[in-house]
Design a protein around this motif. Structure first.
Motif, PDB file in Angstrom:
ATOM      1  N   ASN A  80       0.979  -1.299   0.022  1.00 26.82           N
ATOM      2  CA  ASN A  80      -0.532   0.135  -0.357  1.00 26.82           C
ATOM      3  C   ASN A  80       0.880   1.529   0.113  1.00 26.82           C
ATOM      4  OD1 ASN A  80      -2.367  -1.767  -0.552  1.00 26.82           O
ATOM      5  ND2 ASN A  80      -2.396  -1.516   2.453  1.00 26.82           N
ATOM      6  N   SER A  81       1.633   1.252   0.755  1.00 26.59           N
ATOM      7  CA  SER A  81       2.539   2.076   0.944  1.00 26.59           C
ATOM      8  C   SER A  81       3.812   2.797  -0.449  1.00 26.59           C
ATOM      9  CB  SER A  81       3.649   2.254   1.892  1.00 26.59           C
ATOM     10  OG  SER A  81       3.480   1.842   3.323  1.00 26.59           O
ATOM     11  N   ILE A  82       4.382   1.708  -1.316  1.00 24.45           N
ATOM     12  CA  ILE A  82       3.998   1.490  -2.815  1.00 24.45           C
ATOM     13  C   ILE A  82       3.716   2.330  -3.729  1.00 24.45           C
ATOM     14  CG2 ILE A  82       6.374   0.409  -4.458  1.00 24.45           C
ATOM     15  CD1 ILE A  82       7.445  -1.626  -2.354  1.00 24.45           C
ATOM     16  N   SER A  83       1.973   1.507  -3.448  1.00 25.85           N
ATOM     17  CA  SER A  83       0.863   2.494  -4.009  1.00 25.85           C
ATOM     18  C   SER A  83       1.163   3.780  -3.751  1.00 25.85           C
ATOM     19  CB  SER A  83      -0.198   1.073  -4.137  1.00 25.85           C
ATOM     20  OG  SER A  83      -0.320   1.414  -3.318  1.00 25.85           O
ATOM     21  N   ARG A  84       1.108   4.135  -3.146  1.00 26.02           N
ATOM     22  CA  ARG A  84       0.870   5.245  -2.424  1.00 26.02           C
ATOM     23  C   ARG A  84       2.109   6.892  -3.113  1.00 26.02           C
ATOM     24  NH1 ARG A  84      -1.464   4.408   3.019  1.00 26.02           N
ATOM     25  NH2 ARG A  84      -0.845   6.856   3.039  1.00 26.02           N
ATOM     26  N   GLY A  85       3.205   6.434  -2.715  1.00 25.63           N
ATOM     27  CA  GLY A  85       4.540   6.766  -3.460  1.00 25.63           C
ATOM     28  C   GLY A  85       5.256   6.749  -2.212  1.00 25.63           C
ATOM     29  N   LEU A  86       4.880   6.495  -0.968  1.00 25.97           N
ATOM     30  CA  LEU A  86       5.566   6.011   0.142  1.00 25.97           C
ATOM     31  C   LEU A  86       6.650   5.727  -0.060  1.00 25.97           C
ATOM     32  CD1 LEU A  86       2.338   6.211   2.595  1.00 25.97           C
ATOM     33  CD2 LEU A  86       4.042   8.377   1.605  1.00 25.97           C
ATOM     34  N   ASN A  87       7.687   5.604   1.215  1.00 26.55           N
ATOM     35  CA  ASN A  87       9.006   5.132   1.327  1.00 26.55           C
ATOM     36  C   ASN A  87       8.794   3.889   2.235  1.00 26.55           C
ATOM     37  OD1 ASN A  87      10.711   7.389   0.232  1.00 26.55           O
ATOM     38  ND2 ASN A  87      10.982   8.463   2.639  1.00 26.55           N
ATOM     39  N   VAL A  88       9.934   2.734   1.652  1.00 30.19           N
ATOM     40  CA  VAL A  88       9.640   1.881   2.659  1.00 30.19           C
ATOM     41  C   VAL A  88      10.211   1.678   3.962  1.00 30.19           C
ATOM     42  CG1 VAL A  88       9.609  -0.392   2.360  1.00 30.19           C
ATOM     43  CG2 VAL A  88       9.535   0.677   0.279  1.00 30.19           C
ATOM     44  N   GLU A  89       9.100   1.114   4.776  1.00 31.66           N
ATOM     45  CA  GLU A  89       9.391   0.981   6.248  1.00 31.66           C
ATOM     46  C   GLU A  89       9.893   0.011   6.956  1.00 31.66           C
ATOM     47  OE1 GLU A  89       6.949   3.529   8.227  1.00 31.66           O
ATOM     48  OE2 GLU A  89       5.953   3.191   7.106  1.00 31.66           O
ATOM     49  N   GLN A  90      10.404  -0.232   8.130  1.00 32.18           N
ATOM     50  CA  GLN A  90      11.268  -1.229   8.643  1.00 32.18           C
ATOM     51  C   GLN A  90       9.641  -1.728   9.582  1.00 32.18           C
ATOM     52  OE1 GLN A  90      15.406  -1.269  10.256  1.00 32.18           O
ATOM     53  NE2 GLN A  90      16.132  -1.807   7.992  1.00 32.18           N
ATOM     54  N   PHE A  91      10.409  -3.321   9.613  1.00 33.49           N
ATOM     55  CA  PHE A  91       9.335  -3.882  10.697  1.00 33.49           C
ATOM     56  C   PHE A  91      10.245  -4.233  11.920  1.00 33.49           C
ATOM     57  CE2 PHE A  91       6.260  -2.600   6.987  1.00 33.49           C
ATOM     58  CZ  PHE A  91       5.066  -2.297   7.405  1.00 33.49           C
ATOM     59  N   TYR A  92      10.055  -4.395  13.070  1.00 31.87           N
ATOM     60  CA  TYR A  92      10.296  -5.100  14.256  1.00 31.87           C
ATOM     61  C   TYR A  92      12.069  -5.328  13.467  1.00 31.87           C
ATOM     62  CZ  TYR A  92       6.225  -6.375  15.581  1.00 31.87           C
ATOM     63  OH  TYR A  92       4.799  -6.977  15.473  1.00 31.87           O
ATOM     64  N   GLY A  93      12.837  -3.756  13.434  1.00 29.17           N
ATOM     65  CA  GLY A  93      14.004  -3.720  12.775  1.00 29.17           C
ATOM     66  C   GLY A  93      14.887  -4.165  11.648  1.00 29.17           C
ATOM     67  N   LYS A  94      13.135  -4.837  10.946  1.00 33.94           N
ATOM     68  CA  LYS A  94      13.962  -5.798   9.575  1.00 33.94           C
ATOM     69  C   LYS A  94      12.898  -4.716   8.373  1.00 33.94           C
ATOM     70  CE  LYS A  94      15.527 -10.416  11.312  1.00 33.94           C
ATOM     71  NZ  LYS A  94      17.299 -10.005  10.165  1.00 33.94           N
ATOM     72  N   TRP A  95      13.824  -4.374   6.981  1.00 36.80           N
ATOM     73  CA  TRP A  95      13.183  -4.826   5.864  1.00 36.80           C
ATOM     74  C   TRP A  95      11.776  -5.695   6.277  1.00 36.80           C
ATOM     75  CZ3 TRP A  95      13.041  -0.030   4.008  1.00 36.80           C
ATOM     76  CH2 TRP A  95      14.745   1.143   4.954  1.00 36.80           C
ATOM     77  N   PRO A  96      11.012  -5.166   4.929  1.00 41.44           N
ATOM     78  CA  PRO A  96      10.018  -6.078   4.892  1.00 41.44           C
ATOM     79  C   PRO A  96      10.767  -7.236   3.155  1.00 41.44           C
ATOM     80  CG  PRO A  96       9.632  -4.360   3.537  1.00 41.44           C
ATOM     81  CD  PRO A  96      10.443  -4.388   4.928  1.00 41.44           C
ATOM     82  N   PHE A  97      11.666  -7.933   3.707  1.00 40.99           N
ATOM     83  CA  PHE A  97      11.959  -9.775   2.579  1.00 40.99           C
ATOM     84  C   PHE A  97      10.466 -10.227   2.070  1.00 40.99           C
ATOM     85  CE2 PHE A  97      15.405  -8.630   5.846  1.00 40.99           C
ATOM     86  CZ  PHE A  97      16.338  -7.765   4.917  1.00 40.99           C
ATOM     87  N   ILE A  98      10.737 -10.958   0.236  1.00 41.38           N
ATOM     88  CA  ILE A  98      10.046 -12.123   0.327  1.00 41.38           C
ATOM     89  C   ILE A  98      10.608 -13.182   0.980  1.00 41.38           C
ATOM     90  CG2 ILE A  98       9.357 -13.240  -1.368  1.00 41.38           C
ATOM     91  CD1 ILE A  98       9.618  -9.760  -2.906  1.00 41.38           C
ATOM     92  N   ARG A  99      10.073 -13.755   1.482  1.00 34.83           N
ATOM     93  CA  ARG A  99      11.113 -15.380   1.938  1.00 34.83           C
ATOM     94  C   ARG A  99      11.137 -16.422   1.375  1.00 34.83           C
ATOM     95  NH1 ARG A  99       6.077 -16.613   6.090  1.00 34.83           N
ATOM     96  NH2 ARG A  99       4.472 -17.458   4.331  1.00 34.83           N
ATOM     97  N   LEU A 100      11.341 -16.563   0.797  1.00 35.48           N
ATOM     98  CA  LEU A 100      11.814 -18.602   0.540  1.00 35.48           C
ATOM     99  C   LEU A 100      11.715 -19.426   0.733  1.00 35.48           C
ATOM    100  CD1 LEU A 100      12.805 -19.034  -2.847  1.00 35.48           C
ATOM    101  CD2 LEU A 100      15.143 -19.700  -1.767  1.00 35.48           C
ATOM    102  N   GLY A 101      10.361 -20.156   0.038  1.00 31.58           N
ATOM    103  CA  GLY A 101       9.848 -21.384   1.754  1.00 31.58           C
ATOM    104  C   GLY A 101       9.663 -20.919   2.591  1.00 31.58           C
TER     105      GLY A 101
END
Length: 317
Positions: A80-101
């Protein structure tokens, strides 16, 4: 301003910045994230399907419904943030990574494996050519085993971020710096002062146990841990650079030692100038792990050159 004062100032700002990182993340404090999380957590208690019942490959890596809610809400808010042109934020000290399995940070996990293999094959190369009676053989054996152990826990931590895996990653990272300091001390004073080296090693071990004990049983202070690790790292780098400078004429190969230590200091910039993960996978920390892989070859090549030099001048029994 002198180079020395610039170094001290840089270290101070690095410590201050890294300490501020540990105070929290803006993403998990957002109201829309908390609403999403609350709704999802409610569904965990009243359904036998997803997210209450996770796929087997997530359960295998220890994911629970609450973890899945954090993960799914994190990516929903990020989208939602990216679609509105906002910055990507960290959650619990980490970036929102896409997991593999079930792997939480695929790039950092793969590059940590690369570092562990680098130390494994580096030691095989060293052992193949070196006399076990060489004075530094046992020290570099210890260094190698501590390094592989540290990178093993880095693999586990980046695969699955839990309280235990996080602490083991931090503790083992500190142990790697301390064993390098010990190796420097033995390389500098070992031939004439065996007892002093043993005492110094025991002192470092006691300090390490006290450090881990405080973080485990008193208070896990991220800022304190980072300051201790960086301070030890600074001592390690200055020690090896001073040894390289002192031996630059008699041992021309010490450029490898100096190059590695200077490069590792410069790579701190990757930790300071952090950025959101490219394609949801590759962030600055992962790049840092990638760049350290080739150093394994140069580091063990330096060990070998040091041995061959001592062998040439009859310093090996």
């Amino acid at each position: 301003m002198s180079s020395y004062h610039k170094c001290i100032l840089f270290t101070f700002y690095s410590l201050s910045w890294l300490n501020s990182m540990t105070s929290g993340s803006s993403g998990d404090r957002r109201e829309d994230f908390r609403v999403c999380l609350s709704y999802c957590m409610t569904s965990c208690r009243y359904t036998e399907t997803y997210p209450g019942k996770l796929p087997y490959y997530l359960s295998l890596f220890g994911w629970k419904c609450s973890d899945e809610c954090k993960y799914s809400c994190m990516h929903e808010i990020t989208h939602n943030s990216i679609s509105r042109g906002l910055n990507v934020e960290q959650f619990y000290g980490k970036w929102p990574f896409i997991r593999l399995g079930g792997i939480q940070e695929p790039a950092s996990t793969i590059f940590s494996i690369g570092n562990a293999l680098g130390h494994y094959f580096g030691w095989r190369m060293y052992r193949k050519h070196v006399n076990p009676n060489y004075s530094m053989y046992s020290t570099w054996w210890l260094y190698n085993k501590v390094s592989i152990h540290a990178w093993f826990w880095s693999i586990i931590f980046h695969t699955r971020d839990l309280v235990f895996t996080e602490r083991m990653d931090y503790f083992c990272g500190t142990s790697l710096v301390l064993v390098s300091i010990y190796s420097y001390f033995v390389r500098t004073f070992g031939r004439q002062h065996h007892q002093r080296c043993r005492f110094f090693g025991l002192l470092l071990f006691i300090l390490f146990i006290c450090h881990c004990g405080y973080l485990s049983f008193v208070r896990f202070d991220y800022g304190y841990n980072m300051k201790v690790t960086l301070a030890a790292g600074l001592v390690n780098v200055l020690g090896w650079l001073s040894w390289s400078f002192y031996n630059r004429i008699s041992r021309p190969y010490v450029w490898k030692c100096a190059f590695i230590n200077i490069s590792l200091v410069l790579l701190i910039v990757l930790e300071i100038c952090d950025f959101p993960p490219i394609w949801g996978i590759l962030d600055a920390h992962a790049v840092w792990h990638l760049t350290t892989i080739p150093y394994c070859y140069y580091w063990y090549s330096f060990f070998l050159d040091d041995y061959f030099h001592d062998e040439k001048f009859g310093k090996i029994p």
